[in-house]
Scaffold this motif. Structure first.
Motif, short mmCIF file in Angstrom:
data_model
loop_
_atom_site.label_atom_id
_atom_site.label_comp_id
_atom_site.label_asym_id
_atom_site.label_seq_id
_atom_site.Cartn_x
_atom_site.Cartn_y
_atom_site.Cartn_z
N THR A 62 -6.33 5.14 -5.24
CA THR A 62 -6.00 3.74 -5.55
C THR A 62 -5.45 3.02 -4.32
OG1 THR A 62 -3.71 4.15 -6.32
CG2 THR A 62 -5.48 4.32 -7.96
N LYS A 63 -4.63 3.71 -3.55
CA LYS A 63 -4.04 3.06 -2.38
C LYS A 63 -5.05 2.93 -1.23
CE LYS A 63 -0.05 2.01 -4.01
NZ LYS A 63 0.33 0.59 -4.19
N ALA A 64 -6.01 3.85 -1.16
CA ALA A 64 -7.11 3.69 -0.20
C ALA A 64 -7.96 2.48 -0.58
CB ALA A 64 -7.96 4.95 -0.17
N ALA A 65 -8.14 2.26 -1.87
CA ALA A 65 -8.88 1.08 -2.34
C ALA A 65 -8.14 -0.20 -1.97
CB ALA A 65 -9.10 1.16 -3.85
N VAL A 66 -6.82 -0.20 -2.14
CA VAL A 66 -6.02 -1.36 -1.76
C VAL A 66 -6.17 -1.64 -0.27
CG1 VAL A 66 -3.64 -2.20 -1.45
CG2 VAL A 66 -4.34 -1.16 -3.62
N ARG A 67 -6.16 -0.59 0.52
CA ARG A 67 -6.28 -0.75 1.97
C ARG A 67 -7.62 -1.36 2.34
NH1 ARG A 67 -3.58 0.46 6.30
NH2 ARG A 67 -4.58 1.11 8.22
N GLY A 125 0.83 -1.19 0.00
CA GLY A 125 0.00 0.00 0.00
C GLY A 125 0.87 1.24 0.00
N SER A 126 0.44 2.24 0.75
CA SER A 126 1.19 3.49 0.85
C SER A 126 0.58 4.34 1.95
CB SER A 126 1.14 4.27 -0.47
OG SER A 126 1.66 5.57 -0.33
N SER A 178 3.98 12.63 7.85
CA SER A 178 2.75 12.39 7.10
C SER A 178 3.10 12.63 5.63
CB SER A 178 1.64 13.35 7.55
OG SER A 178 1.84 14.64 6.99
N PRO A 179 2.15 12.43 4.70
CA PRO A 179 2.48 12.71 3.30
C PRO A 179 2.92 14.14 3.05
CG PRO A 179 0.49 11.40 3.44
CD PRO A 179 0.82 11.79 4.84
N THR A 180 2.45 15.06 3.87
CA THR A 180 2.76 16.47 3.64
C THR A 180 3.59 17.11 4.75
OG1 THR A 180 0.63 17.07 4.64
CG2 THR A 180 0.71 16.86 2.24
N ARG A 188 -5.79 -20.47 7.16
CA ARG A 188 -4.43 -20.14 7.56
C ARG A 188 -3.76 -19.26 6.50
NH1 ARG A 188 -1.90 -25.58 10.43
NH2 ARG A 188 -3.61 -25.90 11.90
N ILE A 189 -4.58 -18.57 5.74
CA ILE A 189 -4.07 -17.62 4.74
C ILE A 189 -3.87 -16.27 5.43
CG2 ILE A 189 -4.55 -16.44 2.56
CD1 ILE A 189 -6.34 -18.90 1.85
N ARG A 190 -2.66 -15.79 5.40
CA ARG A 190 -2.35 -14.51 6.04
C ARG A 190 -2.47 -13.39 5.02
NH1 ARG A 190 3.26 -15.72 9.28
NH2 ARG A 190 4.00 -15.99 7.15
N VAL A 191 -3.09 -12.30 5.43
CA VAL A 191 -3.25 -11.12 4.58
C VAL A 191 -2.54 -9.96 5.25
CG1 VAL A 191 -4.86 -9.60 3.39
CG2 VAL A 191 -5.44 -12.02 3.70
N ILE A 192 -1.58 -9.40 4.55
CA ILE A 192 -0.63 -8.45 5.13
C ILE A 192 -0.58 -7.20 4.26
CG2 ILE A 192 1.86 -8.10 5.53
CD1 ILE A 192 1.92 -11.27 5.93
N GLU A 193 -0.55 -6.04 4.89
CA GLU A 193 -0.34 -4.80 4.13
C GLU A 193 0.86 -4.05 4.68
OE1 GLU A 193 -2.46 -0.65 2.65
OE2 GLU A 193 -3.68 -2.41 3.09
N ILE A 194 1.67 -3.53 3.78
CA ILE A 194 2.83 -2.73 4.16
C ILE A 194 2.71 -1.38 3.46
CG2 ILE A 194 5.34 -2.56 3.97
CD1 ILE A 194 5.33 -5.69 4.07
N ASP A 195 2.71 -0.32 4.25
CA ASP A 195 2.50 1.04 3.73
C ASP A 195 3.76 1.87 3.90
OD1 ASP A 195 -0.08 0.31 3.22
OD2 ASP A 195 -0.99 1.48 4.82
N PRO A 196 4.56 2.02 2.85
CA PRO A 196 5.75 2.87 2.95
C PRO A 196 5.40 4.35 2.87
CG PRO A 196 5.96 1.20 1.21
CD PRO A 196 4.52 1.28 1.60
N GLY A 197 6.24 5.15 3.50
CA GLY A 197 6.23 6.59 3.27
C GLY A 197 7.11 6.88 2.06
N GLN A 198 7.93 7.90 2.17
CA GLN A 198 8.75 8.32 1.04
C GLN A 198 9.91 7.35 0.80
OE1 GLN A 198 11.54 11.72 1.30
NE2 GLN A 198 10.24 12.71 -0.22
N VAL A 199 9.93 6.75 -0.38
CA VAL A 199 10.97 5.81 -0.78
C VAL A 199 11.58 6.31 -2.09
CG1 VAL A 199 11.55 3.42 -1.30
CG2 VAL A 199 9.61 3.93 0.21
#
Length: 270
Positions: free
Chosen positions: A173-178, A156-157, A262-264, A192-203
């Motif tokens: 789009t990233k809010a939709a992914v979330r 995500g992001s 934050s983003p800003t 036993r299916i794991r669902v994981i989200e990783i949200d980077p900041g500035q990369v």
């Protein structure tokens, strides 16, 4: 000596989308380094030559213990995904971990000046592509005992948590992914299916170059006066989440560089 995490990943088949550069490439390399004796990597992206180079880098670094299958794939087209899954070689069909990394951002326009093409390519790649790939791989997970087993790791992001001017479509789009990720985790709670989200900041990757339509000077200006995260920083977190014991789910992770709040909200050196 193999680490505990390396042992848990041993024998896995891992699919990484958007693996030709940036976070996807770094993730492929980090998986290979963590479990170098017995691993299968399926790497997809639109740039096949770059994928082959990644495969060569992995072989040069860790040897023959990691088998790499590079496949050209545009995830924005569902028919491509369906064909890709159907035509996987037998030894790569039993995917254990899906890393939905493919994604992009185009432009900084504000409404009503957002180009229709940019809107479509972002939603088709970031949202539709991620969902279609998940739905294509999920039946492989679900046929396993005890309701199913496998990992879905969605990139995500921070933009999916807090919108900012000039990024409305990418943020959407990233809010939709979330939202999709959160719902999917609840839908699969009895498995036993794991669902994981990783949200980077500035990369700092090719991400900003794409956003500015190839203008490297504008892309570089985004990172001026600060120390952004690297693709390797995020790759380490991705592999860490996949390498936890089966009952441990790192469901939601937000990662900032030190200068970002934050983003800003960012501090830049003068």
């Amino acid at each position: 000596m193999a680490t505990a995490m390396g042992k848990r990943l041993d024998g896995k088949t891992i699919l990484v989308t958007g693996a030709s550069s940036g976070i996807g490439k770094a993730t492929a390399l980090e998986f290979a380094r963590t479990s170098p004796k017995n691993l299968k990597l399926i790497l997809t992206a639109r740039r096949f030559d770059a994928l082959k180079q990644v495969a060569e880098e992995i072989k040069a670094e860790v040897g023959e213990g990691v088998k790499v299958l590079p496949i050209q794939l545009d995830v924005s087209k569902k028919e491509n995904i369906d064909k890709f899954i159907a035509e996987l070689p037998e030894e790569f069909k039993e995917i254990d971990i899906l890393v939905n990394n493919a994604g992009l951002v185009r432009g900084v326009a504000k409404a009503p000046e957002i180009a229709a093409e940019d809107l479509e390519v972002m939603f088709n790649t970031n949202v539709h592509g991620l969902i279609h790939m998940t739905q294509a791989v999920l039946p492989i997970f679900q046929k396993r005992p005890d309701g199913g087993r496998g990992d879905i790791i969605n990139l995500g992001s921070v933009a999916g948590r807090e919108a900012y001017p000039g990024g409305s479509i990418y943020c959407a789009t990233k809010a939709a992914v979330r939202s999709f990720t959160d719902a999917l985790r609840k839908e699969l709670i009895a498995t036993r299916i794991r669902v994981i989200e990783i949200d980077p900041g500035q990369v700092e990757t090719e991400f900003s170059v794409v956003r500015f339509y190839g203008d490297k000077a504008k892309a570089d200006a985004v990172y001026a006066g600060c120390d952004p995260l690297t693709a390797e920083d995020i790759a380490e977190v991705i592999v860490f989440t996949a390498g936890r014991p089966e009952n441990v789910v790192i469901a939601d992770t937000l990662i900032y560089p030190q200068h970002q709040g934050s983003p800003t909200t960012m501090h830049r050196r003068s």
